[in-house]
Write a protein that holds these residues in place. Structure first.
Motif, PDB file in Angstrom:
ATOM      1  N   GLU A  10      38.606  48.461  36.050  1.00 50.05           N
ATOM      2  CA  GLU A  10      38.011  47.707  37.150  1.00 50.05           C
ATOM      3  C   GLU A  10      37.521  46.380  36.579  1.00 50.05           C
ATOM      4  OE1 GLU A  10      34.848  48.574  40.712  1.00 50.05           O
ATOM      5  OE2 GLU A  10      35.603  50.256  39.528  1.00 50.05           O
ATOM      6  N   ARG A  11      38.059  45.273  37.103  1.00 49.00           N
ATOM      7  CA  ARG A  11      37.709  43.970  36.562  1.00 49.00           C
ATOM      8  C   ARG A  11      37.867  42.881  37.610  1.00 49.00           C
ATOM      9  NH1 ARG A  11      42.698  41.876  32.814  1.00 49.00           N
ATOM     10  NH2 ARG A  11      44.333  42.070  34.385  1.00 49.00           N
ATOM     11  N   PHE A  12      37.245  41.747  37.315  1.00 47.99           N
ATOM     12  CA  PHE A  12      37.429  40.562  38.147  1.00 47.99           C
ATOM     13  C   PHE A  12      37.334  39.324  37.261  1.00 47.99           C
ATOM     14  CE2 PHE A  12      32.837  41.333  38.396  1.00 47.99           C
ATOM     15  CZ  PHE A  12      32.300  40.074  38.167  1.00 47.99           C
ATOM     16  N   PHE A  13      37.815  38.221  37.808  1.00 49.00           N
ATOM     17  CA  PHE A  13      37.805  36.945  37.105  1.00 49.00           C
ATOM     18  C   PHE A  13      37.014  35.927  37.901  1.00 49.00           C
ATOM     19  CE2 PHE A  13      41.722  39.038  35.801  1.00 49.00           C
ATOM     20  CZ  PHE A  13      41.712  38.845  34.424  1.00 49.00           C
ATOM     21  N   VAL A  14      36.366  35.021  37.190  1.00 47.23           N
ATOM     22  CA  VAL A  14      35.733  33.846  37.794  1.00 47.23           C
ATOM     23  C   VAL A  14      36.086  32.653  36.911  1.00 47.23           C
ATOM     24  CG1 VAL A  14      33.784  35.205  38.688  1.00 47.23           C
ATOM     25  CG2 VAL A  14      33.520  33.961  36.552  1.00 47.23           C
ATOM     26  N   PHE A  15      35.802  31.472  37.423  1.00 52.14           N
ATOM     27  CA  PHE A  15      35.928  30.254  36.636  1.00 52.14           C
ATOM     28  C   PHE A  15      34.540  29.662  36.478  1.00 52.14           C
ATOM     29  CE2 PHE A  15      40.197  30.810  38.248  1.00 52.14           C
ATOM     30  CZ  PHE A  15      40.963  30.543  37.118  1.00 52.14           C
ATOM     31  N   ASP A  16      34.219  29.248  35.254  1.00 50.15           N
ATOM     32  CA  ASP A  16      32.931  28.595  35.044  1.00 50.15           C
ATOM     33  C   ASP A  16      32.964  27.212  35.701  1.00 50.15           C
ATOM     34  OD1 ASP A  16      34.121  26.781  33.248  1.00 50.15           O
ATOM     35  OD2 ASP A  16      33.085  27.544  31.487  1.00 50.15           O
ATOM     36  N   PRO A  17      31.865  26.466  35.705  1.00 47.42           N
ATOM     37  CA  PRO A  17      31.834  25.168  36.386  1.00 47.42           C
ATOM     38  C   PRO A  17      32.833  24.154  35.826  1.00 47.42           C
ATOM     39  CG  PRO A  17      29.612  25.877  35.872  1.00 47.42           C
ATOM     40  CD  PRO A  17      30.545  26.829  35.179  1.00 47.42           C
ATOM     41  N   PHE A  18      33.370  24.429  34.636  1.00 51.16           N
ATOM     42  CA  PHE A  18      34.308  23.508  34.005  1.00 51.16           C
ATOM     43  C   PHE A  18      35.761  23.924  34.226  1.00 51.16           C
ATOM     44  CE2 PHE A  18      30.476  24.154  31.341  1.00 51.16           C
ATOM     45  CZ  PHE A  18      29.794  23.024  31.779  1.00 51.16           C
ATOM     46  N   GLY A  19      35.972  25.084  34.864  1.00 51.30           N
ATOM     47  CA  GLY A  19      37.324  25.568  35.117  1.00 51.30           C
ATOM     48  C   GLY A  19      37.844  26.563  34.093  1.00 51.30           C
ATOM     49  N   ASN A  20      36.992  27.017  33.168  1.00 48.53           N
ATOM     50  CA  ASN A  20      37.396  28.018  32.189  1.00 48.53           C
ATOM     51  C   ASN A  20      37.371  29.405  32.833  1.00 48.53           C
ATOM     52  OD1 ASN A  20      37.521  26.299  29.754  1.00 48.53           O
ATOM     53  ND2 ASN A  20      35.314  26.106  30.083  1.00 48.53           N
ATOM     54  N   ARG A  21      38.398  30.169  32.572  1.00 54.73           N
ATOM     55  CA  ARG A  21      38.520  31.517  33.128  1.00 54.73           C
ATOM     56  C   ARG A  21      37.651  32.507  32.345  1.00 54.73           C
ATOM     57  NH1 ARG A  21      44.058  35.048  32.953  1.00 54.73           N
ATOM     58  NH2 ARG A  21      43.632  36.388  34.717  1.00 54.73           N
ATOM     59  N   LEU A  22      36.951  33.382  33.061  1.00 52.51           N
ATOM     60  CA  LEU A  22      36.115  34.418  32.462  1.00 52.51           C
ATOM     61  C   LEU A  22      36.460  35.746  33.123  1.00 52.51           C
ATOM     62  CD1 LEU A  22      32.651  32.604  32.688  1.00 52.51           C
ATOM     63  CD2 LEU A  22      34.246  32.565  30.763  1.00 52.51           C
ATOM     64  N   GLU A  23      36.522  36.808  32.341  1.00 54.86           N
ATOM     65  CA  GLU A  23      36.816  38.147  32.864  1.00 54.86           C
ATOM     66  C   GLU A  23      35.592  39.022  32.691  1.00 54.86           C
ATOM     67  OE1 GLU A  23      39.740  41.966  31.900  1.00 54.86           O
ATOM     68  OE2 GLU A  23      40.235  40.007  31.073  1.00 54.86           O
ATOM     69  N   PHE A  24      35.318  39.866  33.709  1.00 48.65           N
ATOM     70  CA  PHE A  24      34.225  40.820  33.668  1.00 48.65           C
ATOM     71  C   PHE A  24      34.772  42.195  33.987  1.00 48.65           C
ATOM     72  CE2 PHE A  24      32.436  36.715  34.536  1.00 48.65           C
ATOM     73  CZ  PHE A  24      31.366  36.661  33.673  1.00 48.65           C
ATOM     74  N   LEU A  25      34.432  43.188  33.141  1.00 49.02           N
ATOM     75  CA  LEU A  25      34.940  44.554  33.277  1.00 49.02           C
ATOM     76  C   LEU A  25      33.800  45.530  33.481  1.00 49.02           C
ATOM     77  CD1 LEU A  25      36.569  43.317  30.392  1.00 49.02           C
ATOM     78  CD2 LEU A  25      38.058  44.997  31.400  1.00 49.02           C
ATOM     79  N   LYS A  26      34.088  46.572  34.259  1.00 52.82           N
ATOM     80  CA  LYS A  26      33.106  47.636  34.499  1.00 52.82           C
ATOM     81  C   LYS A  26      32.999  48.524  33.281  1.00 52.82           C
ATOM     82  CE  LYS A  26      31.777  50.856  38.045  1.00 52.82           C
ATOM     83  NZ  LYS A  26      32.107  51.412  39.313  1.00 52.82           N
TER      84      LYS A  26
END
Length: 120
Positions: free
Chosen positions: A104-120
């Protein structure tokens, strides 16, 4: 082999010059990472460093700046659902991903456009 890699000490993402406060607002205020002081010899380069658990995330200045839209750090999260809610309340768009069975995971972009992944 006579050596082994033990852990990741830190990851670095890039940001444009003069955007340290934007980095602080996102990584410290929204994500809850603790800002740590950079070594004196590196302060003149700009950027900001953050700590979470025993790891660090460094936001380094890169000119010309180009965000990492594919390469990314991935963070395992306690309170995964609460983080999603918190990000949405703060108007951070997230993209859920179920392409890996059992993950289970999702992605966001920081304010600069860098991709970040978060996992349960």
């Amino acid at each position: 082999m006579e050596f082994s890699i033990l852990t990741i000490d830190h990851v670095q993402v890039a940001a444009p010059a003069e955007e340290e406060q934007v980095a602080r607002n996102f990584y410290a205020e929204i994500l809850g990472m603790q800002e740590i002081e950079k070594p004196e010899a590196l302060k003149g380069r700009g950027g900001a460093w953050f700590e979470f658990g025993s790891q660090q995330l460094h936001v380094g200045v890169e000119e010309p700046f180009s965000p990492a839209k594919k390469a990314h750090p991935a963070f395992q999260v306690a309170g995964y659902e609460k983080l999603k809610e918190h990000l949405l309340v703060n108007k951070i768009e997230l993209k859920e991903d179920n392409s890996i069975p059992g993950v289970e995971r999702f992605f966001v972009f920081d304010p600069f456009g860098n991709r970040l992944e978060f996992l349960k």
